[in-house]
Design an enzyme around this catalytic site. Structure first.
Site, PDB file in Angstrom:
ATOM      1  N   ASN A 107       0.884  -1.198  -0.068  1.00 48.72           N
ATOM      2  CA  ASN A 107       0.076  -0.095  -0.024  1.00 48.72           C
ATOM      3  C   ASN A 107       0.930   1.250   0.104  1.00 48.72           C
ATOM      4  OD1 ASN A 107      -2.391   1.438   0.151  1.00 48.72           O
ATOM      5  ND2 ASN A 107      -1.881   1.868   2.429  1.00 48.72           N
ATOM      6  N   HIS A 109       0.710   5.047   1.328  1.00 50.53           N
ATOM      7  CA  HIS A 109       0.030   6.029   2.179  1.00 50.53           C
ATOM      8  C   HIS A 109       0.580   7.720   1.976  1.00 50.53           C
ATOM      9  CE1 HIS A 109      -2.734   7.233   5.260  1.00 50.53           C
ATOM     10  NE2 HIS A 109      -1.725   7.744   5.872  1.00 50.53           N
ATOM     11  N   SER A 136       4.855   6.920   2.452  1.00 51.13           N
ATOM     12  CA  SER A 136       5.404   5.418   2.843  1.00 51.13           C
ATOM     13  C   SER A 136       4.626   4.520   2.057  1.00 51.13           C
ATOM     14  CB  SER A 136       4.823   5.212   4.237  1.00 51.13           C
ATOM     15  OG  SER A 136       5.150   6.302   5.302  1.00 51.13           O
ATOM     16  N   ASP A 145      -2.948   0.878   7.845  1.00 53.07           N
ATOM     17  CA  ASP A 145      -1.841   1.678   7.548  1.00 53.07           C
ATOM     18  C   ASP A 145      -0.601   1.166   8.454  1.00 53.07           C
ATOM     19  OD1 ASP A 145      -2.935   2.775   5.559  1.00 53.07           O
ATOM     20  OD2 ASP A 145      -3.711   4.502   6.829  1.00 53.07           O
TER      21      ASP A 145
HETATM   22  C1  GAR Z   1      -2.626   8.934  -3.138  1.00 53.03           C
HETATM   23  O1  GAR Z   1      -2.231  10.182  -2.370  1.00 53.03           O
HETATM   24  C2  GAR Z   1      -2.566   7.572  -2.002  1.00 53.03           C
HETATM   25  O2  GAR Z   1      -1.361   7.984  -1.227  1.00 53.03           O
HETATM   26  C3  GAR Z   1      -3.768   7.686  -1.125  1.00 53.03           C
HETATM   27  O3  GAR Z   1      -4.648   8.148  -2.150  1.00 53.03           O
HETATM   28  C4  GAR Z   1      -4.202   8.800  -3.262  1.00 53.03           C
HETATM   29  C5  GAR Z   1      -4.668   8.135  -4.612  1.00 53.03           C
HETATM   30  O4  GAR Z   1      -4.412   9.054  -5.386  1.00 53.03           O
HETATM   31  N1  GAR Z   1      -4.084   6.782  -0.395  1.00 53.03           N
HETATM   32  C6  GAR Z   1      -4.480   6.891   0.792  1.00 53.03           C
HETATM   33  O5  GAR Z   1      -4.919   7.733   1.459  1.00 53.03           O
HETATM   34  C7  GAR Z   1      -4.503   5.203   1.381  1.00 53.03           C
HETATM   35  N2  GAR Z   1      -4.740   5.573   2.958  1.00 53.03           N
HETATM   36  P1  GAR Z   1      -4.052   8.172  -6.946  1.00 53.03           P
HETATM   37  O6  GAR Z   1      -5.569   7.887  -7.117  1.00 53.03           O
HETATM   38  O7  GAR Z   1      -4.060   9.492  -7.912  1.00 53.03           O
HETATM   39  O8  GAR Z   1      -2.931   7.431  -6.977  1.00 53.03           O
END
Ligand code: GAR
Length: 201
Positions: A107, A109, A136, A145
Site C-alpha cells: 500500500n 500512504h 510510505s 496503515d
Molecule cells: C494517494 O495520495 C494515496 O497515497 C492515497 O490516495 C491517493 C490516491 O491517488 N491513499 C491513501 O490515502 C490510502 N490510505 P491516486 O488515485 O491518484 O493514486
C-alpha cells in the site's frame, strides 16, 4: 514475469506512474495483469481500459466485506497475480484477503507512517503543523496503515503551503516511491527482522 494486480478507487495517478515505469523499462520483470476497482466510475479504471489493460469493477455496495473481497481474490487469481498493489484503494481489506497474499500486498500512504494513518493524511499533517511529511510504501497487514515499511520519501512543508500544495508535493514523491518499492520487493533481496525491512546486497 511477475504479475501485478492493482486495486484503486479513484483517479489512479499512482497506478499510471507504475504503468509508465514498466513501459519505460525503469521497472522490469513485471506486468500489470489486472486493475480492479470497487467503484465502477473510478477514473483510474477508465485509464486502465484506455491502456488496453484488464480493468474490472467489482462493486461493494450491499455486500459483506468478506464476500466482496473473495470476489476480488478470485479475479486476481484468475489473472495469476502474485503482487497486489493498493493504489488509492479506499477500503479496508478483510483478514481473509491479507492472508490470501501473505507479504504480497503493498500500500502507499501519503504520510510518514506511523504518523497520520487513515483518511486525509496530508490535511492531518498540515493541520498538525509538521514541517516534514512525505509518503510510505508498506506491506499490508490486518491493521490500518500498519504493516512493515518498505520505503519512505520525505518532503518539506513550505511557507505558503496549504493542504493541496503539500498533497501535490507528496504525490510527486509517491509516483517515484511506489515503483522503487515494487522493484525492491520483486527482487527478493530483503529480509524482515521484527518490523524492520532490511535490504540484502
Ligand atoms: C494517494 O495520495 C494515496 O497515497 C492515497 O490516495 C491517493 C490516491 O491517488 N491513499 C491513501 O490515502 C490510502 N490510505 P491516486 O488515485 O491518484 O493514486
Amino acid at each position: 514475469m511477475h504479475k501485478l494486480g492493482i486495486l484503486l478507487s479513484g483517479r489512479g495517478s499512482n497506478f499510471l506512474a507504475i504503468a509508465d515505469s514498466i513501459a519505460s523499462g525503469r521497472l522490469r520483470g513485471c506486468e500489470i495483469a489486472a486493475v480492479v476497482s470497487n467503484l465502477a466510475d473510478a477514473s483510474g479504471l477508465a485509464a486502465a481500459r484506455a491502456r488496453g489493460l484488464n480493468a474490472v469493477a467489482i462493486e461493494a455496495r450491499g455486500r459483506k466485506r468478506a464476500e466482496h473481497d473473495a470476489e476480488i481474490i478470485a479475479c486476481l487469481r484468475q489473472h495469476h497475480v502474485d503482487l497486489v498493489c493498493l493504489a488509492g484503494y479506499m477500503r479496508l481489506l478483510s483478514p481473509g484477503f491479507v492472508q490470501a497474499f501473505p507479504q504480497r500486498i503493498l500500500n502507499i500512504h501519503p504520510s510518514l507512517l506511523p504518523a497520520f494513518p487513515g483518511l486525509d493524511a496530508q490535511l492531518q499533517a498540515f493541520e498538525y503543523g509538521v514541517q516534514v511529511s512525505g509518503c510510505s510504501v508498506h506491506f499490508v497487514d490486518e491493521q490500518l496503515d500498519h504493516g512493515v515499511i518498505i520505503l519512505q520519501k520525505a518532503v518539506p512543508v513550505l511557507e505558503g503551503d496549504d493542504a493541496p500544495t503539500l498533497a501535490a508535493r507528496i504525490l510527486a514523491q509517491e509516483h517515484i516511491a511506489y515503483s522503487e518499492a515494487i522493484a525492491r520487493v520483486l527482487s527478493g533481496r530483503y529480509e524482515i527482522v521484527g518490523r524492520r525491512y532490511l535490504l540484502k546486497p
